[in-house]
Design a protein around this motif. Structure first.
Motif, PDB file in Angstrom:
ATOM      1  N   PRO A  70       0.805  -1.229   0.000  1.00 55.31           N
ATOM      2  CA  PRO A  70       0.000   0.000   0.000  1.00 55.31           C
ATOM      3  C   PRO A  70       0.836   1.276   0.000  1.00 55.31           C
ATOM      4  O   PRO A  70       0.494   2.241  -0.692  1.00 55.31           O
ATOM      5  N   SER A  71       1.930   1.293   0.773  1.00 50.91           N
ATOM      6  CA  SER A  71       2.793   2.482   0.766  1.00 50.91           C
ATOM      7  C   SER A  71       3.371   2.724  -0.618  1.00 50.91           C
ATOM      8  O   SER A  71       3.441   3.868  -1.093  1.00 50.91           O
ATOM      9  N   ALA A  72       3.777   1.647  -1.283  1.00 50.17           N
ATOM     10  CA  ALA A  72       4.324   1.781  -2.635  1.00 50.17           C
ATOM     11  C   ALA A  72       3.253   2.277  -3.602  1.00 50.17           C
ATOM     12  O   ALA A  72       3.521   3.117  -4.467  1.00 50.17           O
ATOM     13  N   ALA A  73       2.032   1.763  -3.456  1.00 52.00           N
ATOM     14  CA  ALA A  73       0.946   2.184  -4.348  1.00 52.00           C
ATOM     15  C   ALA A  73       0.605   3.660  -4.151  1.00 52.00           C
ATOM     16  O   ALA A  73       0.313   4.375  -5.116  1.00 52.00           O
ATOM     17  N   LEU A  74       0.643   4.131  -2.899  1.00 56.34           N
ATOM     18  CA  LEU A  74       0.395   5.553  -2.646  1.00 56.34           C
ATOM     19  C   LEU A  74       1.532   6.421  -3.154  1.00 56.34           C
ATOM     20  O   LEU A  74       1.328   7.574  -3.543  1.00 56.34           O
ATOM     21  N   ALA A  75       2.747   5.885  -3.162  1.00 57.71           N
ATOM     22  CA  ALA A  75       3.898   6.649  -3.642  1.00 57.71           C
ATOM     23  C   ALA A  75       3.820   6.914  -5.131  1.00 57.71           C
ATOM     24  O   ALA A  75       4.278   7.956  -5.614  1.00 57.71           O
ATOM     25  N   VAL A  76       3.235   5.999  -5.900  1.00 59.92           N
ATOM     26  CA  VAL A  76       3.263   6.137  -7.367  1.00 59.92           C
ATOM     27  C   VAL A  76       2.567   7.424  -7.863  1.00 59.92           C
ATOM     28  O   VAL A  76       3.202   8.190  -8.597  1.00 59.92           O
ATOM     29  N   PRO A  77       1.312   7.785  -7.499  1.00 62.87           N
ATOM     30  CA  PRO A  77       0.264   6.947  -6.922  1.00 62.87           C
ATOM     31  C   PRO A  77      -0.502   6.219  -8.015  1.00 62.87           C
ATOM     32  O   PRO A  77      -0.663   6.731  -9.124  1.00 62.87           O
ATOM     33  N   VAL A  78      -1.000   5.027  -7.697  1.00 63.44           N
ATOM     34  CA  VAL A  78      -1.777   4.256  -8.659  1.00 63.44           C
ATOM     35  C   VAL A  78      -3.215   4.754  -8.661  1.00 63.44           C
ATOM     36  O   VAL A  78      -3.652   5.417  -7.724  1.00 63.44           O
ATOM     37  N   PRO A  79      -3.988   4.448  -9.698  1.00 70.37           N
ATOM     38  CA  PRO A  79      -5.411   4.822  -9.705  1.00 70.37           C
ATOM     39  C   PRO A  79      -6.175   4.120  -8.577  1.00 70.37           C
ATOM     40  O   PRO A  79      -5.670   3.193  -7.944  1.00 70.37           O
ATOM     41  N   VAL A  80      -7.400   4.546  -8.374  1.00 69.93           N
ATOM     42  CA  VAL A  80      -8.203   4.000  -7.273  1.00 69.93           C
ATOM     43  C   VAL A  80      -8.351   2.494  -7.393  1.00 69.93           C
ATOM     44  O   VAL A  80      -8.215   1.759  -6.403  1.00 69.93           O
ATOM     45  N   TRP A  81      -8.617   1.973  -8.597  1.00 66.43           N
ATOM     46  CA  TRP A  81      -8.821   0.536  -8.746  1.00 66.43           C
ATOM     47  C   TRP A  81      -7.547  -0.235  -8.415  1.00 66.43           C
ATOM     48  O   TRP A  81      -7.595  -1.323  -7.831  1.00 66.43           O
ATOM     49  N   GLY A  82      -6.368   0.342  -8.757  1.00 73.93           N
ATOM     50  CA  GLY A  82      -5.109  -0.317  -8.431  1.00 73.93           C
ATOM     51  C   GLY A  82      -4.847  -0.324  -6.938  1.00 73.93           C
ATOM     52  O   GLY A  82      -4.386  -1.317  -6.367  1.00 73.93           O
ATOM     53  N   LEU A  83      -5.154   0.802  -6.274  1.00 78.09           N
ATOM     54  CA  LEU A  83      -4.979   0.871  -4.828  1.00 78.09           C
ATOM     55  C   LEU A  83      -5.909  -0.118  -4.131  1.00 78.09           C
ATOM     56  O   LEU A  83      -5.507  -0.792  -3.175  1.00 78.09           O
ATOM     57  N   CYS A  84      -7.137  -0.234  -4.627  1.00 79.90           N
ATOM     58  CA  CYS A  84      -8.078  -1.186  -4.028  1.00 79.90           C
ATOM     59  C   CYS A  84      -7.581  -2.617  -4.172  1.00 79.90           C
ATOM     60  O   CYS A  84      -7.699  -3.423  -3.238  1.00 79.90           O
ATOM     61  N   ALA A  85      -7.007  -2.950  -5.333  1.00 79.06           N
ATOM     62  CA  ALA A  85      -6.491  -4.305  -5.539  1.00 79.06           C
ATOM     63  C   ALA A  85      -5.328  -4.602  -4.592  1.00 79.06           C
ATOM     64  O   ALA A  85      -5.238  -5.688  -4.005  1.00 79.06           O
ATOM     65  N   VAL A  86      -4.439  -3.638  -4.424  1.00 74.83           N
ATOM     66  CA  VAL A  86      -3.297  -3.801  -3.520  1.00 74.83           C
ATOM     67  C   VAL A  86      -3.769  -3.959  -2.080  1.00 74.83           C
ATOM     68  O   VAL A  86      -3.276  -4.824  -1.334  1.00 74.83           O
ATOM     69  N   MET A  87      -4.717  -3.135  -1.678  1.00 75.87           N
ATOM     70  CA  MET A  87      -5.230  -3.216  -0.314  1.00 75.87           C
ATOM     71  C   MET A  87      -5.914  -4.562  -0.059  1.00 75.87           C
ATOM     72  O   MET A  87      -5.796  -5.143   1.027  1.00 75.87           O
ATOM     73  N   PHE A  88      -6.629  -5.067  -1.038  1.00 71.02           N
ATOM     74  CA  PHE A  88      -7.289  -6.363  -0.894  1.00 71.02           C
ATOM     75  C   PHE A  88      -6.273  -7.479  -0.693  1.00 71.02           C
ATOM     76  O   PHE A  88      -6.404  -8.309   0.223  1.00 71.02           O
ATOM     77  N   LEU A  89      -5.238  -7.524  -1.532  1.00 73.11           N
ATOM     78  CA  LEU A  89      -4.199  -8.548  -1.411  1.00 73.11           C
ATOM     79  C   LEU A  89      -3.507  -8.458  -0.062  1.00 73.11           C
ATOM     80  O   LEU A  89      -3.251  -9.486   0.597  1.00 73.11           O
TER      81      LEU A  89
END
Length: 433
Positions: free
Chosen positions: A304-323
């Motif tokens: 999640p920290s890496a995804a926020l750093a990019v930042p990825v779109p909402v759907w990508g952040l949701c997928a990362v958070m789910f995993l």
């Protein structure tokens, strides 16, 4: 006729007794409220004119009392009836959140108000958490404890799923004050449920040499088990950087790049959804090497920290958070099972207090420094630093032999309290790979 009626009546599993059912119901209620309140508190600060540093200060104010009072809370919970401690803590949380809600709704909330009330809530949590974990672990026994913990966590995280998503939507629709008010009501209902817990099955505590002696005895339990203190040290760092990333940087990234409170609440909801799936998995899977499986599941906590750093779109952040939710729940169930298996009932609250203490000790510093770190290094660099630290400390704890080798036992109650390094504690359980 009676036989037919009895056959048609739904029956609870043997491990889901009265206390377990009450604890599960109360946890569902509080998690529905508190996960929405986490989103609401951050946006209450921002709507009052605060910045990232102010969000961090309010988060730190809630966590600091945990550091100060957790160990005392654990010793108190091993001395007094645990359900009394839990109800008193819920009452304090109810009052503090109700006052927070009133101030926000009236438009009178100042930073020091929010910090003080968050600190009162953290004080309640410091006494509640060791008592609650000790009570839960004493409510189940036998070979199905892992399943019991998984079902409990699945219910709890399912409530978190709904609470986070609903809380984010409510903040966007009607403002954070009403979400905080709902959280206060949830604490009142949960406290009422916990008042009906039965502690008659718990043997009377032997009078010891006082609070300091109790704390010292709890410390010996922790220090004598490398797997225990190793994981506590790991999470003292990992939790700190994740708290900074998700409590401070997450709302700011959501505001600047994702569209505000609702998408951030949705992402938190996907994390909770992942934990539900992970808990469901753990009702069926019983890894023999409890902590090896659990620790491997911590590595994705960096994502999640890496995804926020990019930042990825909402759907990508949701997928990362789910995993992340799925894999982290593997650790959660494995950790609770290991504690239940290895620690005697009369020391559970003290040991879990040291566990909680280590896990939150650095969080106030990390959240308070998140704002200055953003100014000094930039938000992106700070988030990548958070991700890197999670990977490093998780790899380090795998170097502890007991973390890799602690085995599940078949008959946990009979062996409960055996030293972690004993032959009995390390006996493998066939067929549970």
């Amino acid at each position: 006729m009676n036989t037919a009626a009895g056959a048609s009546r739904p029956r609870r599993p043997a491990w889901a007794g009265r206390n377990y059912s009450l604890l599960t119901a109360a946890a569902v209620v509080t998690h529905l409220g508190s996960n929405g309140a986490l989103v609401a508190a951050a946006f209450a600060v921002l709507e009052a004119g605060g910045d990232g540093g102010d969000v961090g200060l309010v988060a730190a104010a809630r966590t600091l009392p945990l550091v100060l009072f957790l160990l005392i809370g654990g010793a108190v919970a091993d001395r007094l009836p645990r359900h009394h401690v839990m109800v008193a803590a819920n009452a304090l949380n109810c009052v503090s959140q109700a006052l927070f809600a009133v101030l926000v709704l009236a438009g009178e909330a100042q930073l020091w108000h929010m910090m003080l009330l968050s600190a009162l809530g953290g004080t309640g949590q410091a006494f509640f958490s060791p008592a609650a974990e000790g009570m839960l672990m004493s409510s189940v026994q036998g070979d199905q404890v892992s399943r019991a913990f998984a079902v409990f966590r699945m219910a709890m995280q399912g409530a978190a799923l709904g609470g986070a998503a609903l809380g984010g939507a409510m903040v966007a629709a009607i403002g954070p004050g009403w979400v905080l008010a709902a959280d206060a009501a949830a604490f009142a209902v949960a406290g009422a449920l916990r008042a009906f817990l039965d502690v008659s099955h718990i043997p009377p505590r032997e009078r010891g040499g006082g609070l300091i002696a109790d704390l010292r005895e709890g410390w010996r339990e922790v220090a004598g088990r490398p797997w225990l203190w190793g994981v506590v040290v790991q999470f003292s760092i990992a939790n700190a950087v994740v708290a900074a990333a998700e409590a401070v940087y997450g709302p700011l990234v959501a505001r600047d790049h994702l569209g505000g409170a609702a998408p951030w609440g949705l992402a938190l909801g996907f994390f909770a959804g992942g934990t539900v799936v992970g808990a469901l998995l753990m009702t069926r899977w019983k890894p023999r090497r409890l902590l090896l499986a659990g620790t491997l599941g911590v590595f994705p906590l960096a994502l999640p920290s890496a995804a926020l750093a990019v930042p990825v779109p909402v759907w990508g952040l949701c997928a990362v958070m789910f995993l992340t939710g799925v894999t982290l729940e593997i650790f959660g169930v494995s950790w609770m099972t290991a504690l239940h298996q290895e620690i005697s009932e009369d020391k559970l609250s003290r040991v879990t207090a040291y566990d909680w203490f280590g896990s939150v000790a650095m969080v106030p510093l990390a959240t308070a420094m998140a704002g200055p770190a953003e100014v000094a290094f930039g938000r992106t660099a700070a988030l990548w630093g958070c991700a890197t630290l999670v990977v490093v400390v998780t790899a380090a704890v795998l170097c502890v032999p007991d973390v890799r080798n602690l085995r599940r036992r078949t008959h946990q109650v009979a062996a409960k309290g055996a030293p972690a390094g004993s032959a009995e504690a390390e006996r493998p359980v066939g067929g549970l790979g």
